[in-house]
Design an enzyme around this catalytic site. Structure first.
Site, PDB file in Angstrom:
ATOM      1  N   HIS B 138       0.869  -1.168   0.000  1.00 43.38           N
ATOM      2  CA  HIS B 138       0.000   0.000   0.000  1.00 43.38           C
ATOM      3  C   HIS B 138       0.916   1.230   0.000  1.00 43.38           C
ATOM      4  O   HIS B 138       2.009   1.192   0.557  1.00 43.38           O
ATOM      5  CB  HIS B 138      -0.820  -0.055   1.291  1.00 43.38           C
ATOM      6  CG  HIS B 138      -1.907   0.962   1.406  1.00 43.38           C
ATOM      7  ND1 HIS B 138      -1.665   2.267   1.765  1.00 43.38           N
ATOM      8  CD2 HIS B 138      -3.249   0.862   1.242  1.00 43.38           C
ATOM      9  CE1 HIS B 138      -2.817   2.926   1.811  1.00 43.38           C
ATOM     10  NE2 HIS B 138      -3.790   2.102   1.498  1.00 43.38           N
ATOM     11  N   ASP B 215       3.138  -4.518   7.975  1.00 40.13           N
ATOM     12  CA  ASP B 215       1.915  -3.768   7.777  1.00 40.13           C
ATOM     13  C   ASP B 215       0.776  -4.786   7.839  1.00 40.13           C
ATOM     14  O   ASP B 215       0.533  -5.532   6.893  1.00 40.13           O
ATOM     15  CB  ASP B 215       1.955  -3.058   6.425  1.00 40.13           C
ATOM     16  CG  ASP B 215       0.643  -2.351   6.101  1.00 40.13           C
ATOM     17  OD1 ASP B 215      -0.319  -2.504   6.885  1.00 40.13           O
ATOM     18  OD2 ASP B 215       0.592  -1.672   5.062  1.00 40.13           O
ATOM     19  N   GLN B 218      -4.361  -5.315   6.742  1.00 41.06           N
ATOM     20  CA  GLN B 218      -5.325  -6.272   6.189  1.00 41.06           C
ATOM     21  C   GLN B 218      -5.239  -7.634   6.877  1.00 41.06           C
ATOM     22  O   GLN B 218      -6.065  -8.506   6.618  1.00 41.06           O
ATOM     23  CB  GLN B 218      -5.098  -6.459   4.677  1.00 41.06           C
ATOM     24  CG  GLN B 218      -5.282  -5.194   3.846  1.00 41.06           C
ATOM     25  CD  GLN B 218      -6.736  -4.716   3.790  1.00 41.06           C
ATOM     26  OE1 GLN B 218      -7.677  -5.442   4.140  1.00 41.06           O
ATOM     27  NE2 GLN B 218      -6.923  -3.486   3.356  1.00 41.06           N
ATOM     28  N   LYS B 241     -10.552  -0.848  10.106  1.00 41.06           N
ATOM     29  CA  LYS B 241     -10.729  -2.066   9.304  1.00 41.06           C
ATOM     30  C   LYS B 241     -11.027  -3.290  10.173  1.00 41.06           C
ATOM     31  O   LYS B 241     -11.233  -4.381   9.661  1.00 41.06           O
ATOM     32  CB  LYS B 241      -9.472  -2.325   8.462  1.00 41.06           C
ATOM     33  CG  LYS B 241      -9.222  -1.231   7.412  1.00 41.06           C
ATOM     34  CD  LYS B 241      -8.129  -1.623   6.449  1.00 41.06           C
ATOM     35  CE  LYS B 241      -7.420  -0.459   5.827  1.00 41.06           C
ATOM     36  NZ  LYS B 241      -8.045   0.061   4.608  1.00 41.06           N
ATOM     37  N   CYS B 381      -4.677   2.484  -3.733  1.00 38.28           N
ATOM     38  CA  CYS B 381      -3.431   2.926  -3.094  1.00 38.28           C
ATOM     39  C   CYS B 381      -2.307   1.914  -3.286  1.00 38.28           C
ATOM     40  O   CYS B 381      -1.451   1.737  -2.413  1.00 38.28           O
ATOM     41  CB  CYS B 381      -3.611   3.211  -1.609  1.00 38.28           C
ATOM     42  SG  CYS B 381      -4.804   4.490  -1.262  1.00 38.28           S
TER      43      CYS B 381
END
Ligand SMILES: Cc1ncc(COP(=O)(O)O)c(C=O)c1O
Lengths: 161, 425
Positions: B138, B215, B218, B241, B381
């Site tokens: 991202h 990261d 997700q 999220k 993104c």
């Protein structure tokens, strides 16, 4: 939600068979604009002749990648501005901008906007207004650069917001 | 859309009950279409318990934290710090103090990237050092590292992507070397859906003394995340999220590493003492939390991770895999449609990006939206990852624990309709 109001036949026709597409010489300014949220892009060249009140839009050529609305807008725009005096073309630009920013409340003037009246429905879809304006903004920017006396080097990417 | 059209192995038990927890899912949109929300990788919907926890805090306990000495201040502090405890438990963090609240995942990554430049000692990133990312990141996990490397004279390098949408690890021996100071990568790709072998990469990075940031924006929503087992030094995610609110993100960092980092932002709450000449700084986590923090957001995030924990992240993962498998099968029936990324549900999270020949993603999502189906269209993104596959943008459907097979059917029908509408294929 009236999809057909957005996707008028005229828009789909221009999308499938874009007018004046491709990059051509000569030109005095070339700009590259992107829509940062969706990634739609256009590289656009403008060729003017004359100066001041006598300036005429001789050619507008472009290479665009994007959705039906942004592609059709580029095609319709070239039909409207090529061959016009710069003063008239800027007036059409102004009129299109007013239509797009009117949230669906502006009655388009067919005498001025011709095929571009098909975009009246787009104004009701706020997320798509930027698509319709991408190449118009690029044209305005390129033209302003020529009028300001800048040379024809490919310029930095601008965002259309 | 509460009717389950089919029963799939792995689907959450009591899916109807779960859907009832999310008030927004019973909304109808223009022309009476029920909402089919397939944009959860963008932001998830919020269950009533999260909404209630936040409203209750604002109605009954609102005050500033720490610095307010009155009863409400104590209650507000308890709510805020309680959020930290819940997040720490959810991530299996060894200590609550290793959990730092930020504005979002992006700020968490920027915090690490900046303080690594300002650090003195072994963690400092400087000229000649290398920072390693991947092509599937991202933008939030690319741009902060570009800024860091541009400002320090370090070099940014990246793993490529295979044609199948997996990380290309063929040059790992060259990419992870003695100059590598930071390896920062996504656990689950927001565009390709790929689940990366993060523990193995972390192990390799540690062999050369690099620090590792994951990261997990997700990953935390999708699967059980144990920060200790991940092998990473930093794990970041974003509240909105994981069924929590916007305005809050989390940086988990290993204590030994966090304690070597200088402050990020200066301000109230992050100090030990201040004189006009100089200041000394609070210990972790407060050293990295300048100013009034996102208080009610922390309360909401605490409620959100408790909600997910009660359902069980293994169950959420099984549900996502079942829905993803069903969606991949459904999408395969749409001629002219190409799925980007791995084709097996086991190898991916709940985001599926695809292209349809001859129809721009904007137009796809517009037609779907007219039928109440919310997906994302654009570059998500992740421009470099799109470029890798020679596309400028894509359409992305993303599911979550409340997604039903019926909603996937609605998507597939909607795509067929879209093709007819544009007379493509
Ligand atoms: C993989 C990944 N990383 C980072 C982010 C950034 O999250 P936020 O915008 O909340 O900072 C997102 C979400 O947009 C994401 O999907």
């Amino acid at each position: 939600m009236d999809l057909d109001a957005l996707y008028q036949e005229i828009i789909l026709d221009h999308y499938k068979n874009p007018h004046h597409a491709g990059l051509r010489d000569p030109f005095e300014a070339e700009v590259h604009h992107v829509n940062p949220t969706c990634g739609d892009e256009v590289t656009l060249r403008v060729h003017l002749s004359g100066a001041g009140a006598d300036a005429v839009v001789e050619d507008v050529s472009y290479d665009a990648e994007g959705c039906s609305i942004s592609q059709a807008a580029a095609s319709v725009m070239t039909d409207l501005v090529i061959g016009r005096s710069l003063t008239d073309a800027l007036a059409v630009h102004e009129s299109f901008l007013t239509l797009m920013q009117g949230r669906g409340g502006v009655e388009p003037d067919e005498d001025v906007l011709e095929d571009a009246i098909a975009f009246a429905g787009v104004a009701k879809f706020p997320a798509r207004v930027k698509c319709a304006l991408l190449s118009w903004m690029a044209w305005k920017d390129a033209t302003a650069r020529i009028v300001a006396g800048e040379t024809a080097v490919p310029t930095e990417t601008e965002e259309t917001r | 859309m509460t009717v389950e059209t089919v029963h799939l192995p792995g689907l959450l038990d009591g899916l109807d009950v779960i859907r009832d927890d999310f008030p927004i899912l019973s909304r109808t949109l223009a022309d009476g279409h029920p909402l089919v929300y397939l944009d959860s990788a963008n932001t998830s919907q919020k269950p009533q318990v999260v909404i209630d926890a936040m409203v209750d805090h604002l109605e009954r306990h609102n005050a500033n934290v720490a610095r307010a000495m009155h009863q409400l201040g104590a209650e507000s502090t308890a709510g805020f710090e309680g959020g930290r405890d819940k997040v720490a438990a959810f991530l299996n963090a060894p200590s609550r103090e290793e959990v730092i609240f930020t504005k979002n995942a992006s700020e968490a990554i920027n915090l690490v990237a900046n303080t690594l430049a300002w650090a003195r000692g072994p963690l400092q990133v400087g000229e000649g050092d290398e920072v390693l990312v991947t092509e599937m990141e991202h933008h939030s996990n690319i741009v902060p590292w570009q800024l860091l490397t541009e400002r320090t004279g370090a070099r940014l390098r990246w793993f490529g992507i295979t044609d199948d949408g997996l990380l290309d690890l063929s040059d790992i021996d060259e990419l992870i070397n003695e100059r590598t100071k930071v390896v920062s990568l996504t656990w689950v790709s927001n565009m390709l859906g790929t689940v990366n072998p993060v523990a193995e990469i972390a192990r390799r990075a540690h062999e050369v003394g690099a620090v590792v940031l994951l990261d997990a924006a997700q990953a935390v929503p999708q699967m059980p995340v144990d920060v200790q087992a991940s092998g990473a030094d930093f794990v970041v995610f974003t509240g909105h999220k994981v069924t929590g609110p916007t305005g809050i993100g989390v940086l988990w960092g290993r204590r030994e590493v966090l304690e070597q980092l200088p402050p990020f932002l200066g301000g109230g709450e992050m100090i030990a003492t201040v004189s006009m000449e100089r200041s000394t700084y609070a210990g972790i986590p407060h050293r990295f939390e300048a100013g009034t923090p996102p208080i009610v957001e922390a309360v909401g995030l605490g409620a959100a991770v408790d909600y997910l924990a009660a359902i069980g992240m293994h169950n959420v993962r099984a549900h996502e895999e079942a829905i993803t498998r069903y969606a991949l099968e459904g999408l395969a029936t749409v001629s002219g449609l190409t799925v980007l990324g791995p084709q097996q549900a086991e190898q991916r999270g709940g985001a599926i990006s695809f292209e349809i020949e001859g129809i721009h993603p904007h137009d796809v999502s517009q037609v779907l939206d007219s039928r109440g189906i919310a997906v994302r269209a654009g570059h998500h993104c992740a421009k470099p990852a799109h470029k890798r596959f020679g596309v400028q943008s894509s359409t992305r459907m993303s599911s979550y624990l409340y997604t039903t097979p019926g909603e996937i059917d609605a998507l597939v029908d909607g795509l067929e309709y879209t093709k007819k509408y544009f007379r493509a294929g």
